[in-house]
Design a protein around this motif. Structure first.
Motif, PDB file in Angstrom:
ATOM      1  N   ILE A 152       0.922  -1.648  -0.140  1.00 29.37           N
ATOM      2  CA  ILE A 152       0.500  -0.035  -0.112  1.00 29.37           C
ATOM      3  C   ILE A 152       0.630   1.287   0.088  1.00 29.37           C
ATOM      4  CG2 ILE A 152      -1.941  -1.577   1.178  1.00 29.37           C
ATOM      5  CD1 ILE A 152      -1.331   0.226   3.736  1.00 29.37           C
ATOM      6  N   THR A 153       0.644   2.602   0.282  1.00 31.92           N
ATOM      7  CA  THR A 153       1.159   3.729   0.025  1.00 31.92           C
ATOM      8  C   THR A 153       1.257   3.766   0.956  1.00 31.92           C
ATOM      9  OG1 THR A 153      -0.993   5.318  -0.182  1.00 31.92           O
ATOM     10  CG2 THR A 153       0.328   4.058  -1.857  1.00 31.92           C
ATOM     11  N   ALA A 154       2.117   5.381   1.642  1.00 30.22           N
ATOM     12  CA  ALA A 154       2.473   5.175   2.883  1.00 30.22           C
ATOM     13  C   ALA A 154       1.600   5.753   3.053  1.00 30.22           C
ATOM     14  CB  ALA A 154       3.733   6.525   2.667  1.00 30.22           C
ATOM     15  N   VAL A 155       1.079   6.946   2.780  1.00 28.72           N
ATOM     16  CA  VAL A 155      -0.471   7.867   3.070  1.00 28.72           C
ATOM     17  C   VAL A 155      -1.453   6.798   3.579  1.00 28.72           C
ATOM     18  CG1 VAL A 155      -2.296   9.311   2.131  1.00 28.72           C
ATOM     19  CG2 VAL A 155       0.251   9.205   1.918  1.00 28.72           C
ATOM     20  N   SER A 156      -1.358   5.550   3.224  1.00 29.88           N
ATOM     21  CA  SER A 156      -2.826   4.593   3.021  1.00 29.88           C
ATOM     22  C   SER A 156      -2.072   3.701   4.548  1.00 29.88           C
ATOM     23  CB  SER A 156      -3.304   3.141   2.302  1.00 29.88           C
ATOM     24  OG  SER A 156      -2.980   4.038   1.360  1.00 29.88           O
ATOM     25  N   SER A 157      -0.870   3.760   4.556  1.00 30.75           N
ATOM     26  CA  SER A 157      -0.484   3.092   6.038  1.00 30.75           C
ATOM     27  C   SER A 157      -0.320   3.930   7.188  1.00 30.75           C
ATOM     28  CB  SER A 157       0.676   2.967   5.628  1.00 30.75           C
ATOM     29  OG  SER A 157       1.967   2.457   7.520  1.00 30.75           O
ATOM     30  N   ARG A 158       0.105   5.352   7.171  1.00 31.52           N
ATOM     31  CA  ARG A 158      -0.809   6.102   8.205  1.00 31.52           C
ATOM     32  C   ARG A 158      -2.033   6.404   8.148  1.00 31.52           C
ATOM     33  NH1 ARG A 158       3.350   8.588   5.414  1.00 31.52           N
ATOM     34  NH2 ARG A 158       5.090   8.921   6.028  1.00 31.52           N
ATOM     35  N   THR A 159      -2.761   6.442   7.287  1.00 25.08           N
ATOM     36  CA  THR A 159      -4.214   6.527   7.986  1.00 25.08           C
ATOM     37  C   THR A 159      -4.831   5.502   8.133  1.00 25.08           C
ATOM     38  OG1 THR A 159      -4.499   7.795   5.806  1.00 25.08           O
ATOM     39  CG2 THR A 159      -6.578   7.020   6.954  1.00 25.08           C
ATOM     40  N   LEU A 160      -4.662   4.526   8.337  1.00 23.68           N
ATOM     41  CA  LEU A 160      -5.174   3.281   8.411  1.00 23.68           C
ATOM     42  C   LEU A 160      -4.424   2.700  10.009  1.00 23.68           C
ATOM     43  CD1 LEU A 160      -4.834   0.319   5.528  1.00 23.68           C
ATOM     44  CD2 LEU A 160      -6.489   1.196   6.199  1.00 23.68           C
ATOM     45  N   VAL A 161      -3.154   3.425  10.077  1.00 26.08           N
ATOM     46  CA  VAL A 161      -2.587   2.775  11.290  1.00 26.08           C
ATOM     47  C   VAL A 161      -3.728   4.084  12.611  1.00 26.08           C
ATOM     48  CG1 VAL A 161      -0.652   3.670  12.874  1.00 26.08           C
ATOM     49  CG2 VAL A 161      -0.302   1.910  10.673  1.00 26.08           C
ATOM     50  N   HIS A 162      -3.557   5.855  12.071  1.00 29.24           N
ATOM     51  CA  HIS A 162      -4.137   6.869  13.019  1.00 29.24           C
ATOM     52  C   HIS A 162      -5.489   6.307  12.941  1.00 29.24           C
ATOM     53  CE1 HIS A 162      -5.220  10.469  14.516  1.00 29.24           C
ATOM     54  NE2 HIS A 162      -6.552  10.292  13.054  1.00 29.24           N
ATOM     55  N   ARG A 163      -6.754   5.712  12.305  1.00 26.95           N
ATOM     56  CA  ARG A 163      -7.491   5.319  12.354  1.00 26.95           C
ATOM     57  C   ARG A 163      -7.947   3.597  13.051  1.00 26.95           C
ATOM     58  NH1 ARG A 163      -9.859   6.139   6.269  1.00 26.95           N
ATOM     59  NH2 ARG A 163     -10.273   8.300   6.440  1.00 26.95           N
ATOM     60  N   GLY A 164      -7.125   3.395  13.309  1.00 30.00           N
ATOM     61  CA  GLY A 164      -6.659   1.949  13.927  1.00 30.00           C
ATOM     62  C   GLY A 164      -6.599   2.811  15.318  1.00 30.00           C
ATOM     63  N   LYS A 165      -5.423   2.767  15.151  1.00 28.26           N
ATOM     64  CA  LYS A 165      -4.950   3.317  16.763  1.00 28.26           C
ATOM     65  C   LYS A 165      -6.686   4.477  17.194  1.00 28.26           C
ATOM     66  CE  LYS A 165      -1.071   5.934  17.083  1.00 28.26           C
ATOM     67  NZ  LYS A 165       0.248   6.654  16.966  1.00 28.26           N
ATOM     68  N   ARG A 166      -7.204   4.762  16.860  1.00 28.41           N
ATOM     69  CA  ARG A 166      -8.426   5.657  17.248  1.00 28.41           C
ATOM     70  C   ARG A 166      -9.234   4.103  17.997  1.00 28.41           C
ATOM     71  NH1 ARG A 166     -10.846  10.529  13.619  1.00 28.41           N
ATOM     72  NH2 ARG A 166      -9.594  11.675  15.098  1.00 28.41           N
ATOM     73  N   LYS A 167      -9.787   3.423  17.001  1.00 28.14           N
ATOM     74  CA  LYS A 167     -10.874   2.337  17.142  1.00 28.14           C
ATOM     75  C   LYS A 167      -9.789   1.163  18.649  1.00 28.14           C
ATOM     76  CE  LYS A 167     -13.030   1.276  13.197  1.00 28.14           C
ATOM     77  NZ  LYS A 167     -14.060   1.876  14.009  1.00 28.14           N
ATOM     78  N   LEU A 168      -9.058   1.175  18.248  1.00 30.83           N
ATOM     79  CA  LEU A 168      -7.776   0.519  19.389  1.00 30.83           C
ATOM     80  C   LEU A 168      -7.763   1.553  20.928  1.00 30.83           C
ATOM     81  CD1 LEU A 168      -6.018  -1.924  20.539  1.00 30.83           C
ATOM     82  CD2 LEU A 168      -3.750  -0.800  19.638  1.00 30.83           C
ATOM     83  N   GLN A 169      -8.029   2.740  20.935  1.00 34.19           N
ATOM     84  CA  GLN A 169      -8.296   3.652  22.205  1.00 34.19           C
ATOM     85  C   GLN A 169      -9.875   3.859  22.732  1.00 34.19           C
ATOM     86  OE1 GLN A 169      -6.842   7.654  21.295  1.00 34.19           O
ATOM     87  NE2 GLN A 169      -6.309   7.919  23.518  1.00 34.19           N
ATOM     88  N   GLU A 170     -10.526   3.103  21.487  1.00 34.28           N
ATOM     89  CA  GLU A 170     -11.799   3.402  22.359  1.00 34.28           C
ATOM     90  C   GLU A 170     -12.167   1.705  23.224  1.00 34.28           C
ATOM     91  OE1 GLU A 170     -14.494   4.109  18.440  1.00 34.28           O
ATOM     92  OE2 GLU A 170     -13.702   5.339  18.363  1.00 34.28           O
ATOM     93  N   HIS A 171     -11.339   0.826  22.849  1.00 35.85           N
ATOM     94  CA  HIS A 171     -12.073   0.191  23.442  1.00 35.85           C
ATOM     95  C   HIS A 171     -10.685  -0.578  24.267  1.00 35.85           C
ATOM     96  CE1 HIS A 171     -11.854  -4.974  23.426  1.00 35.85           C
ATOM     97  NE2 HIS A 171     -11.653  -4.424  24.243  1.00 35.85           N
TER      98      HIS A 171
END
Length: 181
Positions: A152-171
């Motif tokens: 994937i692109t580095a931009v996609s990586s940043r986005t997926l990690v950012h969104r994933g971290k948010r979901k992780l934080q919520e949990h």
């Protein structure tokens, strides 16, 4: 035998040297694979396949990184390849719709949250977030490396990690509020 000599012997197809290298790294690589594969049999298979590939491509090891780091990347790639083969496709984001994501190092999670709770929470993330977050937080890869591993692109990586971290934080906030399992 020091590691450099061991690797050189492996390049010459010395089976005893290969066994020594395997014994030195197999347990650690098994646990790397297990973080992705979810069961012992599949983790063992990914680890074994990773070693086979490493020994086959040992001529490509340049020593720019440690042998362990080089091998770890192969095992992670093999694990992800096995998951992709099972139709657990990683979803690349449409580059045109991706908003600029700023690095979010703000983790408002209680200090009492354990590493096991973090790993359990990562395992519950949707597939498209799980692997980028795991590569970033657990394995320590940067976005360029994640983009290469997941294709994937580095931009996609940043986005997926950012969104994933948010979901992780919520949990993980559920543990802070006393509602976690």
């Amino acid at each position: 035998m020091i590691q450099h000599q061991l690797i050189e012997a492996c390049r010459r197809n010395d089976r005893k040297a290969q066994l020594k290298l395997y014994e030195k790294y197999s347990q650690g690589m098994y646990y790397v694979a297990l973080r992705f594969m979810k069961n012992e049999h599949d983790a063992e298979e990914a680890m074994q396949e990773g070693f086979i590939q490493a020994f086959t491509k040992l001529h490509q090891f340049t020593g720019e990184v440690t042998f362990g780091a080089w091998l770890k990347r192969i095992v992670i790639n093999k694990s992800i390849d096995m998951l992709k083969a099972r139709k657990l496709d990683l979803v690349a984001l449409d580059e045109h719709r991706v908003a600029k994501v700023e690095e979010d190092n703000n983790w408002d999670v209680a200090d009492s949250v354990t590493i096991n709770q973090v790993k359990e929470a990562i395992a519950k993330l949707p597939e498209r977030y799980k692997y980028p977050v795991m590569l970033f937080l657990i394995e320590g890869y940067d976005h360029e490396e994640i983009s290469e591993i997941l294709n994937i692109t580095a931009v996609s990586s940043r986005t997926l990690v950012h969104r994933g971290k948010r979901k992780l934080q919520e949990h993980l906030k559920a543990y802070y509020n006393g509602t976690g399992s």
